[in-house]
Write a protein that holds these residues in place. Structure first.
Motif, PDB file in Angstrom:
ATOM      1  N   LYS A   1       7.772   0.739   5.732  1.00  0.00           N
ATOM      2  CA  LYS A   1       6.394   0.767   5.256  1.00  0.00           C
ATOM      3  C   LYS A   1       6.430   0.849   3.735  1.00  0.00           C
ATOM      4  O   LYS A   1       6.291   1.904   3.140  1.00  0.00           O
ATOM      5  CB  LYS A   1       5.621   1.966   5.835  1.00  0.00           C
ATOM      6  N   PRO A   2       6.640  -0.295   3.105  1.00  0.00           N
ATOM      7  CA  PRO A   2       6.833  -0.277   1.651  1.00  0.00           C
ATOM      8  C   PRO A   2       5.581   0.038   0.853  1.00  0.00           C
ATOM      9  O   PRO A   2       5.669   0.552  -0.264  1.00  0.00           O
ATOM     10  CB  PRO A   2       7.320  -1.700   1.352  1.00  0.00           C
ATOM     11  N   PHE A   3       4.410  -0.269   1.428  1.00  0.00           N
ATOM     12  CA  PHE A   3       3.163  -0.093   0.694  1.00  0.00           C
ATOM     13  C   PHE A   3       2.155   0.689   1.515  1.00  0.00           C
ATOM     14  O   PHE A   3       2.177   0.656   2.741  1.00  0.00           O
ATOM     15  CB  PHE A   3       2.579  -1.452   0.293  1.00  0.00           C
ATOM     16  N   GLN A   4       1.260   1.340   0.816  1.00  0.00           N
ATOM     17  CA  GLN A   4       0.266   2.176   1.480  1.00  0.00           C
ATOM     18  C   GLN A   4      -0.686   1.343   2.328  1.00  0.00           C
ATOM     19  O   GLN A   4      -1.177   1.797   3.367  1.00  0.00           O
ATOM     20  CB  GLN A   4      -0.513   2.968   0.431  1.00  0.00           C
ATOM     21  N   ASP A   5      -0.951   0.101   1.911  1.00  0.00           N
ATOM     22  CA  ASP A   5      -1.937  -0.713   2.602  1.00  0.00           C
ATOM     23  C   ASP A   5      -1.337  -1.696   3.601  1.00  0.00           C
ATOM     24  O   ASP A   5      -2.067  -2.436   4.250  1.00  0.00           O
ATOM     25  CB  ASP A   5      -2.782  -1.490   1.589  1.00  0.00           C
ATOM     26  N   LYS A   6      -0.009  -1.735   3.740  1.00  0.00           N
ATOM     27  CA  LYS A   6       0.630  -2.657   4.672  1.00  0.00           C
ATOM     28  C   LYS A   6       1.844  -2.012   5.305  1.00  0.00           C
ATOM     29  O   LYS A   6       2.518  -1.197   4.696  1.00  0.00           O
ATOM     30  CB  LYS A   6       1.051  -3.951   3.955  1.00  0.00           C
TER      31      LYS A   6
ATOM     32  N   SER B   1       0.304  -3.539  -1.884  1.00  0.00           N
ATOM     33  CA  SER B   1       1.191  -4.692  -1.726  1.00  0.00           C
ATOM     34  C   SER B   1       0.961  -5.754  -2.788  1.00  0.00           C
ATOM     35  O   SER B   1       1.870  -6.519  -3.124  1.00  0.00           O
ATOM     36  CB  SER B   1       1.002  -5.302  -0.335  1.00  0.00           C
ATOM     37  N   SER B   2      -0.253  -5.819  -3.340  1.00  0.00           N
ATOM     38  CA  SER B   2      -0.555  -6.811  -4.372  1.00  0.00           C
ATOM     39  C   SER B   2       0.276  -6.600  -5.631  1.00  0.00           C
ATOM     40  O   SER B   2       0.406  -7.514  -6.454  1.00  0.00           O
ATOM     41  CB  SER B   2      -2.040  -6.754  -4.725  1.00  0.00           C
ATOM     42  N   GLU B   3       0.860  -5.403  -5.776  1.00  0.00           N
ATOM     43  CA  GLU B   3       1.653  -5.114  -6.968  1.00  0.00           C
ATOM     44  C   GLU B   3       2.882  -6.004  -7.065  1.00  0.00           C
ATOM     45  O   GLU B   3       3.426  -6.215  -8.147  1.00  0.00           O
ATOM     46  CB  GLU B   3       2.080  -3.643  -6.971  1.00  0.00           C
ATOM     47  N   LEU B   4       3.350  -6.532  -5.926  1.00  0.00           N
ATOM     48  CA  LEU B   4       4.531  -7.387  -5.968  1.00  0.00           C
ATOM     49  C   LEU B   4       4.317  -8.595  -6.873  1.00  0.00           C
ATOM     50  O   LEU B   4       5.258  -9.086  -7.502  1.00  0.00           O
ATOM     51  CB  LEU B   4       4.895  -7.849  -4.553  1.00  0.00           C
ATOM     52  N   ASP B   5       3.093  -9.093  -6.939  1.00  0.00           N
ATOM     53  CA  ASP B   5       2.810 -10.263  -7.766  1.00  0.00           C
ATOM     54  C   ASP B   5       3.147 -10.006  -9.229  1.00  0.00           C
ATOM     55  O   ASP B   5       3.547 -10.925  -9.954  1.00  0.00           O
ATOM     56  CB  ASP B   5       1.337 -10.664  -7.635  1.00  0.00           C
TER      57      ASP B   5
ATOM     58  N   ASN C   1      10.778   1.648  -3.360  1.00  0.00           N
ATOM     59  CA  ASN C   1      11.081   2.996  -2.906  1.00  0.00           C
ATOM     60  C   ASN C   1       9.775   3.635  -2.440  1.00  0.00           C
ATOM     61  O   ASN C   1       8.893   3.920  -3.249  1.00  0.00           O
ATOM     62  CB  ASN C   1      11.703   3.809  -4.053  1.00  0.00           C
ATOM     63  N   ALA C   2       9.648   3.846  -1.139  1.00  0.00           N
ATOM     64  CA  ALA C   2       8.410   4.395  -0.573  1.00  0.00           C
ATOM     65  C   ALA C   2       8.582   5.845  -0.155  1.00  0.00           C
ATOM     66  O   ALA C   2       7.927   6.315   0.782  1.00  0.00           O
ATOM     67  CB  ALA C   2       7.955   3.547   0.612  1.00  0.00           C
TER      68      ALA C   2
END
Length: 396
Positions: A75-80, A183-187, A202-203
């Motif tokens: 679960k790498p991101f809070q929203d996904k 997850s949008s931060e990956l962009d 790192n989650a």
């Protein structure tokens, strides 16, 4: 853009871009504790004699294969909850190994940029601060050795906030470690990935137990080939944590504890499923909202917490207030609280600096046994007579 599409772009550019790696700062010979795992190669295969497994953490999984390690961030991101998969391949085998649907990272990683002080806690536990090519927000770093590296220019200090991509490209580290938010931060990091800089999410901050957070040291260990050291260090912490927990969970008095400070009339308190509530439970305390399943914060009206404060035994972490005068300056009604009248208020600023660095949020992440010992000392003073508070101190 989806993580899968970013993966395709990354793998495409990786095959056509020549990557030049920065030299790693020379350091003194490592002790036996500092040495990475010895591994053997046979043709295109690598055998890993030491392995790590997640026992408490719910956010990652590591498996070992004939010629690579598979690191999965669940679960790498809070929203996904989409899993990100990394194949960790020995540098000399990198050209011969291709694991489908993974981001490939050449190991052992020799240089890294840390974007959170919790990442510094991981490098320090593994005696690997020398890999820190850069850190963001150096003023918030508490670790003395890393501060020294920053002062002499061995570790670059990148401003906090928006990451300076040009500076990262100039440093050209093997790895950029980020903390998963949205997850949008990956962009934002696409240009770095296209340039051949590996990125790991790192989650740790999404874990709901203290030992689960600390266990993320094993993720960095897999990247550094330091599994043997990580296993030994973490097992020492886990063993002591459980031993301390057992000293107070046999029954007896459970003091009532409240925490935090209201902001603009609203009091945010940890949910009953949070790592903070887990600390309170393991330290033998009663908590008004322990029955809540929320792992994040609960939004409470001032009056709801005020009612608990009147009868609570102990008040933890009253915001940024470090004195009783600072507390009453916020609201005179705090004088009514039982912990205020009895002087039973504690905050975790004992190891902090004027610049805002706080070791509780750094070393405390990988040493939950020490945090637990502090809390037990506060809640049950006679249980650990020889323990001196390390992260916490009494508000005077």
């Amino acid at each position: 853009m989806s993580p899968r599409r970013l993966l395709e772009i990354y793998l495409h550019f990786r095959s056509i871009i020549l990557i030049s790696f920065i030299g790693v700062t020379a350091c003194a010979p490592s002790s036996s504790d500092d040495k990475p795992n010895n591994y053997k190669t046979a043709g295109d295969a690598a055998a890993f004699p030491h392995k790590v497994q997640a026992e408490y953490a719910e956010g990652f999984r590591i498996s070992y294969h004939q010629n690579y390690k598979l690191l999965e961030i669940l679960k790498p991101f809070q929203d996904k909850v989409d899993t990100i998969r990394y194949s960790l391949v020995q540098k000399e085998l990198e050209e011969n190994i291709n694991v489908n649907n993974t981001y490939e990272i050449a190991i052992p990683v020799q240089s890294m940029i840390a974007t959170s002080v919790t990442h510094i806690a991981l490098t320090d536990m593994l005696k690997a601060n020398d890999i820190l090519a850069g850190v963001t927000g150096g003023e918030y770093v508490y670790n003395r050795k890393v501060r020294q590296r920053i002062r002499r220019g061995a570790t670059a200090d990148l401003p906090g906030g928006e990451l300076n991509m040009e500076k990262v490209l100039e440093l050209n580290p093997d790895l950029l470690m980020i903390s998963g938010g949205q997850s949008s931060e990956l962009d934002k990091y696409r240009v770095l990935m296209d340039a051949g800089i590996d990125l790991v999410v790192n989650a740790e901050w999404l874990e709901t137990t203290p030992l689960g957070k600390a266990e993320w040291v094993k993720v960095l260990a897999a990247l550094l080939n330091k599994e043997e050291l990580a296993n030994r260090k973490f097992e020492e912490v886990a063993r002591r944590y459980h031993s301390l927990k057992d000293t107070v969970n046999a029954g007896g008095n459970k003091p009532l504890v409240i925490n935090n400070m209201p902001y603009k009339g609203t009091w945010f308190v940890p949910g009953g499923g949070s790592f903070t509530a887990r600390y309170l439970k393991d330290a033998g305390a009663a908590y008004p909202w322990s029955d809540s399943a929320e792992s994040g914060g609960l939004r409470k009206a001032f009056e709801a917490v005020y009612e608990q404060g009147l009868k609570a035994d102990i008040w933890l972490n009253p915001g940024s207030a470090k004195t009783r005068e600072a507390i009453t300056a916020r609201d005179e009604r705090f004088r009514d609280f039982k912990p205020f009248r009895r002087g039973e208020i504690y905050h975790n600023y004992r190891r902090s600096s004027e610049s805002g660095a706080n070791d509780y949020w750094e070393k405390g992440v990988v040493r939950p046994d020490v945090v637990l010992a502090d809390l037990i000392k506060i809640f049950h003073p006679g249980t650990l007579p020889d323990h001196e508070l390390y992260f916490y101190q009494q508000v005077k």
